[in-house]
Design a protein around this motif. Structure first.
Motif, PDB file in Angstrom:
ATOM      1  N   LEU A 119      35.454   3.176 114.887  1.00 41.81           N
ATOM      2  CA  LEU A 119      36.118   3.298 116.260  1.00 41.81           C
ATOM      3  C   LEU A 119      35.997   4.663 116.165  1.00 41.81           C
ATOM      4  CD1 LEU A 119      38.444   0.342 116.424  1.00 41.81           C
ATOM      5  CD2 LEU A 119      36.181   0.041 117.044  1.00 41.81           C
ATOM      6  N   ALA A 120      36.408   5.035 115.667  1.00 44.04           N
ATOM      7  CA  ALA A 120      36.715   7.044 116.031  1.00 44.04           C
ATOM      8  C   ALA A 120      35.357   7.209 116.332  1.00 44.04           C
ATOM      9  CB  ALA A 120      37.795   7.201 115.641  1.00 44.04           C
ATOM     10  N   LEU A 121      34.494   7.182 115.803  1.00 46.38           N
ATOM     11  CA  LEU A 121      33.138   7.616 115.668  1.00 46.38           C
ATOM     12  C   LEU A 121      32.994   7.401 116.939  1.00 46.38           C
ATOM     13  CD1 LEU A 121      31.551  10.044 114.764  1.00 46.38           C
ATOM     14  CD2 LEU A 121      30.514   8.215 113.391  1.00 46.38           C
ATOM     15  N   VAL A 122      32.793   5.960 117.557  1.00 47.04           N
ATOM     16  CA  VAL A 122      31.997   5.771 118.752  1.00 47.04           C
ATOM     17  C   VAL A 122      33.155   6.221 119.776  1.00 47.04           C
ATOM     18  CG1 VAL A 122      32.582   3.435 120.185  1.00 47.04           C
ATOM     19  CG2 VAL A 122      31.506   3.623 118.706  1.00 47.04           C
ATOM     20  N   LEU A 123      33.868   6.187 119.631  1.00 49.69           N
ATOM     21  CA  LEU A 123      35.135   7.145 121.170  1.00 49.69           C
ATOM     22  C   LEU A 123      35.300   8.658 121.799  1.00 49.69           C
ATOM     23  CD1 LEU A 123      38.433   5.052 120.707  1.00 49.69           C
ATOM     24  CD2 LEU A 123      37.340   4.606 122.350  1.00 49.69           C
ATOM     25  N   ALA A 124      34.743   8.666 120.136  1.00 47.95           N
ATOM     26  CA  ALA A 124      34.284  10.151 120.612  1.00 47.95           C
ATOM     27  C   ALA A 124      33.056  10.529 120.834  1.00 47.95           C
ATOM     28  CB  ALA A 124      34.362  10.943 118.827  1.00 47.95           C
ATOM     29  N   GLY A 125      32.233   9.307 120.513  1.00 48.29           N
ATOM     30  CA  GLY A 125      31.137   9.972 121.005  1.00 48.29           C
ATOM     31  C   GLY A 125      30.893   9.266 122.617  1.00 48.29           C
ATOM     32  N   ILE A 126      32.064   8.716 122.804  1.00 50.19           N
ATOM     33  CA  ILE A 126      31.951   8.378 124.478  1.00 50.19           C
ATOM     34  C   ILE A 126      32.419   9.026 125.616  1.00 50.19           C
ATOM     35  CG2 ILE A 126      33.589   6.856 126.336  1.00 50.19           C
ATOM     36  CD1 ILE A 126      33.322   4.228 123.964  1.00 50.19           C
ATOM     37  N   GLY A 127      33.273  10.136 124.330  1.00 48.25           N
ATOM     38  CA  GLY A 127      33.917  11.536 125.194  1.00 48.25           C
ATOM     39  C   GLY A 127      32.726  12.778 125.147  1.00 48.25           C
ATOM     40  N   ILE A 128      32.313  12.970 124.798  1.00 42.29           N
ATOM     41  CA  ILE A 128      31.164  13.590 124.171  1.00 42.29           C
ATOM     42  C   ILE A 128      29.952  13.511 125.575  1.00 42.29           C
ATOM     43  CG2 ILE A 128      28.983  14.723 123.673  1.00 42.29           C
ATOM     44  CD1 ILE A 128      31.090  14.572 120.571  1.00 42.29           C
ATOM     45  N   HIS A 129      29.797  12.094 125.626  1.00 46.61           N
ATOM     46  CA  HIS A 129      28.689  11.673 126.394  1.00 46.61           C
ATOM     47  C   HIS A 129      29.170  11.642 128.066  1.00 46.61           C
ATOM     48  CE1 HIS A 129      27.508   9.113 129.300  1.00 46.61           C
ATOM     49  NE2 HIS A 129      26.018   8.883 128.428  1.00 46.61           N
ATOM     50  N   GLY A 130      30.531  11.168 128.048  1.00 46.05           N
ATOM     51  CA  GLY A 130      30.627  11.570 129.641  1.00 46.05           C
ATOM     52  C   GLY A 130      31.205  13.176 130.355  1.00 46.05           C
ATOM     53  N   VAL A 131      31.466  14.178 129.241  1.00 48.35           N
ATOM     54  CA  VAL A 131      31.330  15.241 129.452  1.00 48.35           C
ATOM     55  C   VAL A 131      30.554  15.889 129.987  1.00 48.35           C
ATOM     56  CG1 VAL A 131      31.641  17.960 128.309  1.00 48.35           C
ATOM     57  CG2 VAL A 131      33.630  16.166 127.844  1.00 48.35           C
ATOM     58  N   LEU A 132      29.528  15.237 129.551  1.00 49.24           N
ATOM     59  CA  LEU A 132      28.523  16.212 129.327  1.00 49.24           C
ATOM     60  C   LEU A 132      27.279  15.280 130.608  1.00 49.24           C
ATOM     61  CD1 LEU A 132      26.441  15.910 125.890  1.00 49.24           C
ATOM     62  CD2 LEU A 132      27.524  18.347 127.157  1.00 49.24           C
ATOM     63  N   ALA A 133      27.770  14.023 130.579  1.00 46.51           N
ATOM     64  CA  ALA A 133      26.930  13.295 132.199  1.00 46.51           C
ATOM     65  C   ALA A 133      27.572  14.090 133.138  1.00 46.51           C
ATOM     66  CB  ALA A 133      27.380  12.437 132.080  1.00 46.51           C
ATOM     67  N   PHE A 134      28.625  14.458 132.864  1.00 46.34           N
ATOM     68  CA  PHE A 134      29.612  14.827 134.316  1.00 46.34           C
ATOM     69  C   PHE A 134      29.594  16.178 135.155  1.00 46.34           C
ATOM     70  CE2 PHE A 134      33.385  17.317 136.165  1.00 46.34           C
ATOM     71  CZ  PHE A 134      33.483  17.177 136.665  1.00 46.34           C
ATOM     72  N   ALA A 135      28.881  17.563 133.362  1.00 49.45           N
ATOM     73  CA  ALA A 135      28.404  18.430 133.517  1.00 49.45           C
ATOM     74  C   ALA A 135      26.923  18.365 134.045  1.00 49.45           C
ATOM     75  CB  ALA A 135      28.307  19.239 132.146  1.00 49.45           C
ATOM     76  N   VAL A 136      25.696  17.677 133.982  1.00 52.10           N
ATOM     77  CA  VAL A 136      24.840  17.326 134.581  1.00 52.10           C
ATOM     78  C   VAL A 136      24.516  17.364 135.460  1.00 52.10           C
ATOM     79  CG1 VAL A 136      22.709  16.420 133.946  1.00 52.10           C
ATOM     80  CG2 VAL A 136      23.500  17.055 131.927  1.00 52.10           C
ATOM     81  N   ALA A 137      26.282  16.068 136.012  1.00 51.51           N
ATOM     82  CA  ALA A 137      25.791  15.440 137.751  1.00 51.51           C
ATOM     83  C   ALA A 137      26.164  17.332 138.428  1.00 51.51           C
ATOM     84  CB  ALA A 137      26.640  14.230 137.652  1.00 51.51           C
ATOM     85  N   GLN A 138      27.235  18.020 137.888  1.00 54.02           N
ATOM     86  CA  GLN A 138      27.811  18.724 138.725  1.00 54.02           C
ATOM     87  C   GLN A 138      26.884  20.418 138.653  1.00 54.02           C
ATOM     88  OE1 GLN A 138      30.878  17.938 140.267  1.00 54.02           O
ATOM     89  NE2 GLN A 138      31.008  19.486 139.675  1.00 54.02           N
TER      90      GLN A 138
END
Length: 796
Positions: free
Chosen positions: A680-699
């Motif tokens: 679960l922790a690994l999935v959550l960390a992956g969600i965090g990395i995905h969210g940061v990068l997705a936001f960075a790409v959008a910006q």
């Protein structure tokens, strides 16, 4: 209230308009809270709920501290316990009790029921009334009184169909007809360390069902003086009684029943792991709220320009976050129900056996889930709300251009949260990896005997049917002969077990070793056929013969031989268990015998004493060597026992492989839960990395479009995005490994033959975390590759 309702309406619209964000947030926070809620259910049942007695904090158990050995024993001779309880007037109530096993023959087949004999002050001390009938009184304890019994709620339902007219009926226990006088409430359990089907009256003479010589325990209720004063008076009383009773070699110590409850190292470790997973979820939730807040800068700036105060804006954001958190609480309850249902099937038997309450999700767990959710909603939105409503930030980023960018400080905060999430996840992953490594090593331990094709049958021989050790021995000899004549059975033996305490092992002619002395030394009384049936090879010396019975000859295992004599041959040497024990002569040595399980660090040495088949104790464990799997022979074995004695119940009959597997139930339980939590922790960390990068790409849509228009290769942009994700993950992995090493001492006692700094485990976990980060970065990287320069320039 008008403002609150307006905020709520607007929050519901925002949640409905952003289903993707809502689902991600609820899943992220719900996973953390759900794991915490499931752990709360376990902790609540084990230590938080009061014991099922009235004013349980006033109940104390009396132990007898023996200064010579340094041990405190829970049981006493009847005369000593009776004298102490009669004189303990400073207590509000004292009750004596004794453990027993009774034969019940009223069901479909004979049963050996666990029973507890209690004194006539049972209800007064426990402060629990039967739901049917009455408790014991003084008359029930008189010698020659009409035999009576009180039923456990579960036994009442299974044996009598919960018949409310059961009072006055008779059941046969150990051949004696007992009148049912009461039924205890559902969930009542005494003693807490075992399961009890029936309660019997303890006679004034200390007999149970006519049997004398039982040791008894003492349970008392504190008066107004408190535990410290009562303890001092209890000690003084035992000292005074010792002057008139020369054999009394103990002083009384009081231990609160509530105070004895604890999680232990294993469960405390799990609780810490759950706290980490909740922290990972909270960190990711903050990161998600930061992204949401920054994406709404223009909206907040417009609302501010139209007159909304910063307090009003923060209130709106907090209302939305609280609603999201409450939705997460609902998801957490559903997840907790699923987790508890899963772990209930793999809970180690010693946890459920000693638990005073069933482990389940009830209103306390639901209240805990929503309380944590509401608290998390208020706390984790503080930083995003403050950041999003800063006036200079809103003014700067809500300009006329549609391409507002974030500041470097905001990027660092967002990236720091991701690094923290990865760090916490790696700590959990390292713990899970070490447990997996430890479990694999445990499963590879040689038990010292062949577990396969071996069945174990245990039974308690009734004192009414077999009153002497000779009678019990004769029954077991007849049973062995019948079993050995059964096709498919190669041999049968009946070992007897014991445990030595107060150890000070010493080889003759040498001082007792100052270091490495074990806490206990398991031992067995075995007949010469034991080694053949169990397939225990003799490494040195010889096996037992009939002539060894009642001599000081013993056979020891390799561990004990090395502890006392190093690499020298132990055959012919003498040693003793402690300074008061007789000298024992070693006639043979076997390998490392693991009768207490593969992880026998508390009792790694084994001593085998010679025995005969002429006498036996009331508890018998029969080992049966078979040709092939023993399961198909179980019905025939039961038929033989029933044919020899139709009233003799079999307590347990199962393959030895199942029994041996139970020794590592706790390790398996920890392994499964830690694997789930770290996953679960690994999935959550992956969600965090995905969210940061997705936001960075959008910006960076405008920048990426221009770079592609100027000839930049899309693969290069994708590598850049993935590289950014891996860089964040690598930083988090390094910090996580450092944190795991710093916490290594906390997990050391849970590991078998594995160091908490094991380099292979740490390397595998680091590679796994980086691989997960690469997967989480893949989708944002593909989005960066698909930026259309024409669309970007058209928007410009």
């Amino acid at each position: 209230m008008s403002t609150l309702f307006q905020n709520l309406r607007y929050a519901f619209r925002q949640i409905h308009r952003r289903p993707g964000f809502t689902g991600t947030f609820v899943l992220t926070l719900g996973l953390g809270i759900g794991a915490a809620a499931a752990m709360f259910s376990v902790v609540d049942a084990l230590i938080l709920k009061p014991l099922p007695y009235g004013d349980s904090e006033e109940l104390v158990e009396v132990f007898g501290y023996m200064e010579e050995s340094g041990f405190a024993r829970p049981n006493f001779a009847w005369e000593e316990a009776r004298a102490w309880s009669d004189a303990a007037e400073f207590m509000d109530g004292v009750m004596l009790h004794a453990r027993a096993s009774v034969l019940f023959v009223g069901g479909a087949e004979p049963q050996s029921l666990p029973a507890e004999a209690v004194g006539p002050r049972f209800q007064e001390v426990m402060q629990v009334r039967p739901i049917l009938g009455r408790a014991f009184n003084e008359d029930d304890a008189e010698p020659g009184a009409d035999p009576v019994v009180i039923l456990n709620y579960g036994f009442w339902r299974s044996a009598f169909g919960a018949d409310p007219e059961v009072l006055g009926e008779r059941i046969v226990l150990n051949g004696v007809r007992h009148r049912i006088i009461g039924v205890m409430p559902e969930g009542f359990k005494f003693p807490t360390y075992s399961y009890t089907e029936v309660w019997l009256p303890l006679s004034r003479t200390g007999t149970v069902l006519g049997e004398e010589g039982r040791s008894v325990g003492i349970l008392a209720r504190l008066g107004d003086e408190g535990i410290e004063t009562a303890s001092a008076r209890a000690t003084a009383l035992s000292v005074a009684l010792a002057e008139t009773m020369p054999d009394m070699n103990w002083t009384a110590q009081l231990f609160p029943m509530e105070g004895k409850r604890s999680l232990g190292e294993d469960m405390s470790f799990l609780a810490g792991a759950v706290a980490l997973i909740l922290l990972v979820a909270a960190v990711n939730a903050i990161s998600l709220l930061l992204v949401r807040g920054w994406s709404r800068i223009r909206e907040l700036a417009v609302r501010s320009a139209l007159g909304a105060s910063r307090r009003r804006l923060i209130g709106q954001l907090v209302t939305e976050s609280t609603l999201l958190a409450l939705l997460s609480g609902a998801a957490a309850v559903a997840l907790a129900v699923a987790i508890v249902a899963m772990i209930r099937g793999i809970l180690p038997s010693h946890l459920t056996f000693f638990a005073p309450h069933p482990i389940e999700v009830e209103w306390r767990t639901i209240a805990f889930s929503f309380a944590i959710a509401a608290l998390a909603g208020l706390i984790i939105d503080l930083i995003p709300a403050l950041q999003a409503t800063r006036r200079h930030s809103a003014a700067a980023e809500a300009g006329l251009t549609p391409y507002a960018t974030t500041t470097r400080s905001k990027n660092r905060l967002r990236q720091g949260l991701v690094v923290g999430s990865v760090m916490l996840s790696v700590i959990l992953l390292v713990g899970a990896g070490l447990l997996i490594n430890s479990f694999i090593r445990l499963t590879r331990v040689d038990p010292g005997y062949r577990v396969e094709e071996l069945a174990v049958m245990s039974m308690t021989l009734s004192s009414s049917s077999y009153p002497t050790s000779e009678a019990r021995g004769q029954f077991l000899q007849r049973l062995e002969a019948r079993l050995e004549a059964l096709p498919g059975i190669e041999g049968v033996t009946v070992p007897g077990g014991m445990i030595h305490v107060g150890i000070e092992l010493q080889a003759e002619g040498q001082p007792a070793p100052a270091e490495g002395q074990p806490t206990i030394v398991p031992a067995s009384e075995v007949t010469p056929d034991y080694f053949e049936v169990m397939e225990v090879p003799i490494r040195a010396g010889r096996s037992f013969t009939l002539a060894d019975a009642e001599t000081d000859n013993v056979i020891i295992d390799l561990d004990l031989a090395r502890f006392l004599w190093g690499e020298s041959n132990p055959v012919g040497q003498r040693f003793r268990i402690d300074a008061e024990s007789p000298w024992l002569t070693v006639v043979g040595m076997i390998g490392d015998l693991k009768l207490e399980g593969p992880d026998s660090r508390e009792g790694d040495f084994e001593v085998l004493y010679p025995s005969t088949k002429d006498r036996a104790s009331s508890y018998a464990m029969v080992a049966i060597r078979t040709r092939g799997e023993p399961g198909p022979l179980f019905n025939s074995i039961r038929d033989i026992v029933s044919d020899l004695d139709p009233q003799q119940p079999i307590y347990e009959l199962r393959p030895a492989t199942d029994m041996y597997a139970e020794f590592i139930d706790m390790e398996k339980f920890l392994l499964v839960l830690m694997s789930v939590l770290s996953g679960l922790a690994l999935v959550l960390a992956g969600i965090g990395i995905h969210g940061v990068l997705a936001f960075a790409v959008a910006q960076r849509q405008r920048e990426l479009g221009i770079r592609i228009a100027l000839g930049a290769h899309t693969g290069t942009l994708a590598k850049h995005v993935i590289g950014e994700g891996l860089a964040l993950a690598a930083f988090g992995v390094v910090l996580g490994i450092m944190g795991a090493l710093a916490l290594s001492r906390l997990v050391r006692s849970l590991l078998f033959d594995v160091e908490p700094t094991d380099p292979l485990t740490i390397t595998v976990i680091a590679v796994l975390a980086l691989f997960a980060a690469a997967l989480a970065s893949y989708r944002p990287a593909r989005r960066a590759m698909r930026v259309d320069p024409v669309e970007v320039l058209r928007a410009e």
